[in-house]
Motif scaffolding. Sequence first.
Motif, PDB file in Angstrom:
ATOM      1  N   UNK A 177       0.791  -1.230   0.000  1.00 54.08           N
ATOM      2  CA  UNK A 177       0.000   0.000   0.000  1.00 54.08           C
ATOM      3  C   UNK A 177       0.823   1.280   0.000  1.00 54.08           C
ATOM      4  N   UNK A 178       2.043   1.171  -0.486  1.00 59.08           N
ATOM      5  CA  UNK A 178       2.890   2.367  -0.633  1.00 59.08           C
ATOM      6  C   UNK A 178       3.195   2.518  -2.123  1.00 59.08           C
ATOM      7  N   UNK A 179       3.197   3.744  -2.595  1.00 66.69           N
ATOM      8  CA  UNK A 179       3.390   3.968  -4.022  1.00 66.69           C
ATOM      9  C   UNK A 179       4.849   4.100  -4.412  1.00 66.69           C
ATOM     10  N   UNK A 184      -6.120   9.043  -2.607  1.00 72.20           N
ATOM     11  CA  UNK A 184      -7.106   8.247  -1.854  1.00 72.20           C
ATOM     12  C   UNK A 184      -6.591   6.829  -1.611  1.00 72.20           C
ATOM     13  N   UNK A 185      -5.898   6.331  -2.578  1.00 73.52           N
ATOM     14  CA  UNK A 185      -5.322   4.990  -2.459  1.00 73.52           C
ATOM     15  C   UNK A 185      -4.312   4.991  -1.309  1.00 73.52           C
ATOM     16  N   UNK A 186      -3.442   5.981  -1.294  1.00 71.53           N
ATOM     17  CA  UNK A 186      -2.412   6.074  -0.254  1.00 71.53           C
ATOM     18  C   UNK A 186      -3.047   6.235   1.124  1.00 71.53           C
ATOM     19  N   UNK A 187      -4.167   6.963   1.169  1.00 70.82           N
ATOM     20  CA  UNK A 187      -4.819   7.234   2.452  1.00 70.82           C
ATOM     21  C   UNK A 187      -5.381   5.964   3.085  1.00 70.82           C
ATOM     22  N   UNK A 188      -5.538   4.936   2.254  1.00 76.36           N
ATOM     23  CA  UNK A 188      -6.051   3.670   2.807  1.00 76.36           C
ATOM     24  C   UNK A 188      -5.003   2.898   3.595  1.00 76.36           C
TER      25      UNK A 188
END
Length: 760
Positions: A143-145, A284-288
């Motif tokens: 979950x990290x970009x 939003x993806x990162x915020x998850x």
Amino acid sequence: MSDIHALVAKMSLEEKAALCTGASAWTTTPVKWLNLPELLVSDGPHGIRRVADIHALTQKSLPATCFPTASSLAATWDVDLLFEMGQALAEEAITLDVDVILGPGVNMKRSPLCGRNFEYFSEDPYQAGKMAASLIQGIQSKGVGTSLKHYAANNQEFERFSINTQVDERALREIYLPAFETAVTQAQPWTVMCSYNKINGTFGSEQTYLLTDILKKEWGFEGFVVSDWGAVHDRVAALKAGLDLEMPGPKQTRVNAVIEAVRNGELDETVLDEAVRRIVRVTLCAAQTPKGGNFDAAAHHILARRVAAEGMVLLKNNGLLPLQNPQHIAVIGRAAQRAHFQGGGSSHINPTQVDVPFSELQKLAGNAELSFATGYPEDNSLDQGMINEAVAVAQVADVALLYIALPSFKESEGYDRTDLDLTEQQVALIQAVTAVQPNTVVILNNGAPVVMGEWLDGAAAVLEAWMMGQAGGGAIADVLYGRVNPSGKLAETYPHRLKDTPAYLNFPGENGVVRYGEGLFIGYRFYDAKETPVLFPFGHGLSYTTFAYSNLRLSADSFQDVDGLMVSVDVTNTGAAAGKEVVQVYVHDKEARLIRPYKELKGFAKVALQPGETKTVQIPLDFRAFAYYDPAYRQWITEDGQFVILVGASAADIRAQATVTLQSTLQLPSILHEESTIRHWFNDPAGKAILQPMFSELMSNGPFSQDESGQDAIGMDTLSFLMDLPLRSFLHFQEGSLTQPADDIADMLLEQVRGLKQSV
Ligand code: BGC
């Protein structure tokens, strides 16, 4: 997706414009009333360079594990290990509140002189793409970009902010883009970072062709494009081209420029909306991923040691290694006490701890006596006293271990190297020590090839340890003592001399332009084509055991390109130690319409084998393994014909080969045009079928008719001469023998050939 559309629809023009330019050196602008948080990015690529103050570009960063740099990672050829390392990087990012790691970098090693090669993987696009994809998958699985960089054709540091890279389309497609393509299509990095330089006259940040047409449309990239730090020149032009986020910020003038451009109609608001949607999606993806907690620094240090050992390449060994418990060891070289484990620049990590190579050696050396000499100064000066001291220590020992690090004034981000040499003192030191001590091992810390002609013969063994990360000191000891059997192999050729290298005459450019005159031929592709001997070939690396290859088989003798081919080969560990072998599959095209490299890497596998054990390695080859990019068709094409599958232990050590016939399933449009020559017509099957009857007729009765010996009135080989005439010119020469005007006939033939192609 519809949520994102709805959210973006609620944003004002000002908010949208603000989101497309950073709020600080490392963050985006939050939209608080919509609960859209900021996104925090940090350098990489081989560790987290998280500065505490998000407004500081170069502050000393918070402690994080410094893993080996990409040269070393590539030399592991171990995609699973890179996945694991990626997971560890992500865990640290999570602890340090980082959403996106700025890396990895997959630029090609066009010249060994590029100062930043230590941060890049390979001279081969296939290898670089595979390694990067796996690292990205590992990071993103938590979950990290990531930010795949620097897109594109950024292969030197000299004038990197402005240089105009002139590269032809085929080299771009076959050499400079595929690593990006593989990483994007297989791993979908959350972001891609554009490069500073110009590509064929246009800045990387304003490249519609690269950012929108290829990256987003052709490869289906779903994330956002971020600028390299300071790479944007014209904000509005960049947005139009597909550059979504400008970094760093804040830059109110840029925000205003975007607002103004929308208001005055220069910028279509839908273009801005698209950029905003991409940024929002990633945010939003990162915020998850909940941030905070602690990472296991001790476990990551152990992993860093494993990775470092796996990447070390035993370049030469006369049997001295692994060490057989020598009782007196001379340890020579500043780098034995002060590890040289990373490079200078934006990737510089503040490590959690650093292994001292000397101490790590001591731990494995049992009761052996270790004596130390510094060997060379920190700067470029000569110090005979240090050499004398090292010689004195070396000549009374059983073994000398020379720890040689290429100093950072010779290799770093920000400037290129001017030569491939160690310092004068280091060369003199190696020569002096090997003269008195035949059992000398040279251990190198550097990010890119050095030449060794002046001292290689004297050394019993040479270990390429790279910029090995914070645990590299221990990894060296592991390899020297055989606790780890080396299995790293070079992902870049080591040349004999700088002047042998592919870009030698075109590096680093002049008058603001660098011309990639060598085209496709970088790395082993060049050395193959020129039959230039090299010091150590691509793919080379020794082991403490030996491997035999046998029973190569292909899934078919003849196959259709779309079906691909499976290559199987048995590999046996024929020595006494457990070890790992990197099996490399190269493809050689026997005949092609365009010039091709003699062979290209299209598959590899790393296999672990106990002594005496045999395993079957299977490597699939797909359409692209056989295709080349044809600028005339503007697409990847395959041609019917024979290919040779070469299976080897390095690019210069092919152990087995087999021939296979490919049937192309492509139906290509005719590329014959107004100016196509007679040769082109004859090279095109449909063209030949149409032209042949008329051509034969004209050759017997027209002005170029020949006598029996094939000579015409002016004593030349007419046919060879005519082959280079465009059809239209050829027909004009024949006007007298034609029943219709030459132009009409040319038009008719063109129409016929196009029609015929379409109906195929
Ligand atoms: C480098 C990038 C880096 C960025 C942020 C640039 O100068 O080229 O690789 O991610 O700075 O530090």
